[in-house]
Scaffold this motif. Structure first.
Motif: not given
Length: 315
Positions: A192-205, A302-309
């Protein structure tokens, strides 16, 4: 083995891996060693972060498809989970499948046994046998798994994405062969778009940064390391050509570090490559799994097509 000063030391897999990784060019550390007790707790926190969509998306899919899985697989199966961590996802399958035997396996023994004790109290009708293993190496299943019945391997969290495609095929093949599995339920993160991917592995907290840096703290604790954690920073990168997120620890200055008496020099800006997380299209993952002897039965995104099972049957 001997350390760099000539002393006789116990040849732990962790020590062997760290010394080899730090001596390599570029420097690397194996991500399975993230998961000591501290690292396992930090990863549980990562799974609750707003940026880390992976856990929420997978749980939503699993909750929706429980009855379909039960209809396909049947109840009363034997269930094996390599890399068992948080109990949130496995509870969904335990509720849906009601297996007779459940074997959770993980490299972090203390975390594993605590989670298994909680599950045993909540599922008294399920025979639970936790085993502390490195599932990337040869292992033996407990005798309980030899009972008659279909075997299902549950491999959530897109853990398969931590491996390059070749080793991923080898692991999927071995999981099927070594367990005698009939079914595989596996979570796979989608490209998916790296604008979603990168923050998932570099969170603000900064929880993911603490998780990444903890492997250096573990080296200090267990292998007489001298890492100054303040002299390294966490970095997540998207590698488009290899379709993966990469996690690195970047040296913020020229420095030398000791581990078991050996010296490792770092230039300013030099990194230790600690983890990959490969992202797939559905078609690409099906092609990879086929090489390991698995046939796709059904996939849910899923609805947003973010992940697959994926539900797969052993070919």
């Amino acid at each position: 083995m001997t350390d760099f000063s000539g002393r006789i030391v116990t040849a732990s897999p962790f020590a062997t891996s760290v010394l080899a990784g730090l001596a390599a060019a570029p420097k690397t550390l194996e991500p399975k060693y993230f998961y000591d007790e501290v690292g396992s707790k930090l990863f549980d926190r990562i799974c609750e972060l707003p940026e880390y969509y992976v856990t929420r998306a997978e749980i939503a899919i699993l909750e929706a498809i429980g009855p379909e899985l039960a209809a396909k697989i049947g109840r009363g199966a034997l269930l094996f989970e390599p890399g068992a961590g948080s109990t949130q996802k496995i509870r969904i399958l335990l509720d849906a499948l009601r297996p007779r035997v459940f074997v959770p396996a993980d490299i972090s023994a203390e975390h594993l046994h605590a989670a298994a004790s909680e599950l045993a109290a909540d599922y008294p009708d399920v025979d639970i046998h936790p085993i502390a293993i490195d599932f990337t190496r040869d292992f033996a299943l407990p005798d309980a798994m030899s009972r008659e019945g279909a075997v299902t391997v549950f491999f959530p969290g897109s853990t398969i994405g931590n491996l390059a495609p070749g080793p991923a095929v080898e692991l999927l093949d071995r999981l099927g062969r070594d367990t005698g599995a009939d079914w595989l339920v596996i979570g796979v993160d989608l490209k998916k778009d790296e604008r979603i991917l990168v923050p998932a592995y570099d969170d603000a907290e900064g929880v993911t940064a603490a998780f990444n840096l903890n492997i250096l703290a573990r080296i200090n604790r267990e292998l007489e390391g001298s890492f100054d954690l303040d002299a390294f920073r966490h970095e997540a990168r998207w590698n488009e050509s290899l379709s993966r997120i990469e996690m690195h620890l970047v040296s913020t200055k020229a420095q030398a570090v000791e581990v078991l008496g050996g010296r490792f020099d770092f230039a300013e800006g030099e990194t230790i490559h600690t983890e990959n997380s490969h992202k797939y299209t559905v078609e690409a993952f099906h092609a990879l799994a086929a090489k390991a002897g698995w046939t796709p039965e059904q996939v849910w995104t899923g609805e947003a097509n973010l992940f697959s099972v994926h539900l797969m049957r052993r070919a």
